[in-house]
Design a protein around this motif. Sequence first.
Motif, short mmCIF file in Angstrom:
data_model
loop_
_atom_site.label_atom_id
_atom_site.label_comp_id
_atom_site.label_asym_id
_atom_site.label_seq_id
_atom_site.Cartn_x
_atom_site.Cartn_y
_atom_site.Cartn_z
N GLY A 1 -72.39 -19.55 -61.50
CA GLY A 1 -73.11 -18.29 -61.58
C GLY A 1 -74.02 -18.19 -62.79
N LEU A 2 -73.76 -19.06 -63.78
CA LEU A 2 -74.58 -19.04 -65.00
C LEU A 2 -75.25 -20.39 -65.23
CD1 LEU A 2 -72.29 -17.06 -67.50
CD2 LEU A 2 -74.21 -16.19 -66.17
N GLU A 3 -75.48 -21.13 -64.15
CA GLU A 3 -76.08 -22.46 -64.28
C GLU A 3 -77.43 -22.42 -65.00
OE1 GLU A 3 -73.28 -22.73 -60.79
OE2 GLU A 3 -74.75 -21.30 -61.52
N ALA A 4 -78.21 -21.38 -64.73
CA ALA A 4 -79.53 -21.27 -65.35
C ALA A 4 -79.44 -21.06 -66.87
CB ALA A 4 -80.31 -20.11 -64.72
N ALA A 5 -78.30 -20.58 -67.32
CA ALA A 5 -78.13 -20.29 -68.76
C ALA A 5 -77.29 -21.36 -69.46
CB ALA A 5 -77.47 -18.92 -68.94
N HIS A 6 -77.00 -22.46 -68.78
CA HIS A 6 -76.14 -23.49 -69.38
C HIS A 6 -76.67 -23.99 -70.72
CE1 HIS A 6 -73.51 -24.93 -65.74
NE2 HIS A 6 -73.12 -23.80 -66.25
N VAL A 7 -77.97 -24.22 -70.78
CA VAL A 7 -78.55 -24.73 -72.04
C VAL A 7 -78.37 -23.73 -73.16
CG1 VAL A 7 -80.67 -25.45 -73.20
CG2 VAL A 7 -80.20 -26.24 -70.88
N TRP A 8 -78.56 -22.44 -72.87
CA TRP A 8 -78.39 -21.41 -73.90
C TRP A 8 -76.92 -21.25 -74.29
CZ3 TRP A 8 -82.61 -20.20 -76.29
CH2 TRP A 8 -83.82 -20.24 -75.61
N ILE A 9 -76.03 -21.33 -73.30
CA ILE A 9 -74.59 -21.22 -73.60
C ILE A 9 -74.13 -22.40 -74.44
CG2 ILE A 9 -72.28 -21.16 -72.56
CD1 ILE A 9 -73.58 -19.84 -70.10
N SER A 10 -74.78 -23.54 -74.26
CA SER A 10 -74.38 -24.73 -75.01
C SER A 10 -74.60 -24.57 -76.51
CB SER A 10 -75.15 -25.95 -74.51
OG SER A 10 -76.51 -25.91 -74.93
N ILE A 11 -75.53 -23.71 -76.91
CA ILE A 11 -75.83 -23.55 -78.34
C ILE A 11 -74.63 -23.01 -79.12
CG2 ILE A 11 -77.30 -22.37 -80.03
CD1 ILE A 11 -79.56 -22.52 -77.93
N PRO A 12 -74.03 -21.86 -78.71
CA PRO A 12 -72.83 -21.42 -79.44
C PRO A 12 -71.65 -22.37 -79.28
CG PRO A 12 -73.24 -20.01 -77.53
CD PRO A 12 -74.45 -20.86 -77.72
N PHE A 13 -71.51 -23.00 -78.11
CA PHE A 13 -70.42 -23.95 -77.91
C PHE A 13 -70.56 -25.13 -78.88
CE2 PHE A 13 -68.31 -23.32 -73.56
CZ PHE A 13 -68.41 -21.94 -73.65
N CYS A 14 -71.77 -25.67 -78.96
CA CYS A 14 -72.01 -26.81 -79.85
C CYS A 14 -71.82 -26.41 -81.31
CB CYS A 14 -73.41 -27.35 -79.61
SG CYS A 14 -73.79 -28.86 -80.52
N LEU B 1 -61.72 -22.78 -78.17
CA LEU B 1 -62.67 -23.17 -79.21
C LEU B 1 -62.62 -22.30 -80.46
CD1 LEU B 1 -65.94 -24.11 -77.26
CD2 LEU B 1 -64.53 -25.59 -78.68
N LEU B 2 -62.27 -21.03 -80.28
CA LEU B 2 -62.31 -20.11 -81.42
C LEU B 2 -61.30 -20.47 -82.52
CD1 LEU B 2 -63.96 -17.60 -82.23
CD2 LEU B 2 -62.10 -16.20 -81.30
N PRO B 3 -60.01 -20.68 -82.20
CA PRO B 3 -59.07 -21.03 -83.28
C PRO B 3 -59.44 -22.29 -84.06
CG PRO B 3 -57.88 -20.35 -81.31
CD PRO B 3 -59.32 -20.50 -80.91
N PRO B 4 -59.83 -23.41 -83.41
CA PRO B 4 -60.21 -24.59 -84.20
C PRO B 4 -61.38 -24.33 -85.14
CG PRO B 4 -59.83 -25.23 -81.92
CD PRO B 4 -59.80 -23.73 -81.96
N MET B 5 -62.28 -23.41 -84.76
CA MET B 5 -63.41 -23.08 -85.64
C MET B 5 -62.97 -22.17 -86.78
SD MET B 5 -66.91 -20.96 -84.84
CE MET B 5 -66.03 -19.39 -84.85
N LEU B 6 -62.12 -21.17 -86.47
CA LEU B 6 -61.77 -20.15 -87.47
C LEU B 6 -60.71 -20.62 -88.46
CD1 LEU B 6 -61.65 -16.86 -85.36
CD2 LEU B 6 -63.43 -17.61 -86.94
N ASN B 7 -59.77 -21.46 -88.02
CA ASN B 7 -58.65 -21.83 -88.90
C ASN B 7 -59.08 -22.42 -90.24
OD1 ASN B 7 -56.89 -20.87 -86.97
ND2 ASN B 7 -56.39 -22.88 -86.14
#
Length: 315
Positions: free
Chosen positions: A22-35, A285-291
């Motif tokens: 449902g969000l395939e068109a936004a995959h590239v944008w979603i990848s930015i916070p994930f990365c 992803l949040l705990p590994p980033m925040l800890n």
Amino acid sequence: MSDSNMTDFKNPSIFILLGIPGLEAAHVWISIPFCTMYIIAVLGNFTILFVVKMEPSLHEPMFYFLCMLAVTDLVLSTSIVPKTLSIFWFNYREIDFSACLTQMYFIHCFSTMGSGIIVAMAFDRYVAICDPLRHSTILTNPVVAKIGLAVVLRGGMLVMPHPFLARRWPYCRTNIIPHSYCEHIAVVKLACADISVSSYYALSVAFLVTGLDVFSITVSYIQILRAIFSLPTKDARLKTFRTCSSHLCVILAFYIPALFSFLTHRFGHNVPLHFHILMANVYLLLPPMLNPIIYGVSTKQIRDRLLRLFTHKGT
């Protein structure tokens, strides 16, 4: 050629991960916070490991447990992010059947280990505050090592049935997984068989692990708070409570996103699928980033070592 994704087959050699349907068109944008979250998690946790190794004053149980948590966070985030980014960036959706089961095992195993390590850290805080004179004799290096081994064995053994059960089911309808990684239930739901055993076992493990761990942490902090409030002065109470602040933040960062994801998945039947999958990624992803950020900011010894590292090269 007929639709290969819907052809009758058993135990497909590959699965197809859709990413976030449902969000395939936004995959590239979603990848930015994930990365970004992944880079912060990797740099932060490696920094914690480096600082603890190089700073002799940090060679104590609390920081040994922190190193265990850092390793767990590194493995957990690395288990999902590279494959997820390959879907987002290159549309590389295929994953080998065995690799899918391996990813499933690592995700659930190291999540369970992370919860166990947080319990061990709560026990360390309990001994340090409620029985400080015996802290060094109770939590010796061999005891810390045994606790770490117990955490690893618990995670490894409890999660081991997941991939074994998933492997024995026949997959004869589709090999398309509407997810960005091989989440256990998302995979076994594709089986054309009664998966009650897998479903009930997964639910039992989740409740058992989370229930026992949260109960243990709660009991520890009830005793800790009783000890803190019995101190004679406000300054002493605040100073003692500050020694627990970073651990409390780690507890909240670990359990709140996981609980929110679990509740929306089980009871949020009207919540869109893409929101479920986004939350499933965030809680991993949040705990590994925040800890490392939490401990880096709140722990004076780590801050001081980092300052010396950056202000006095070669120190």
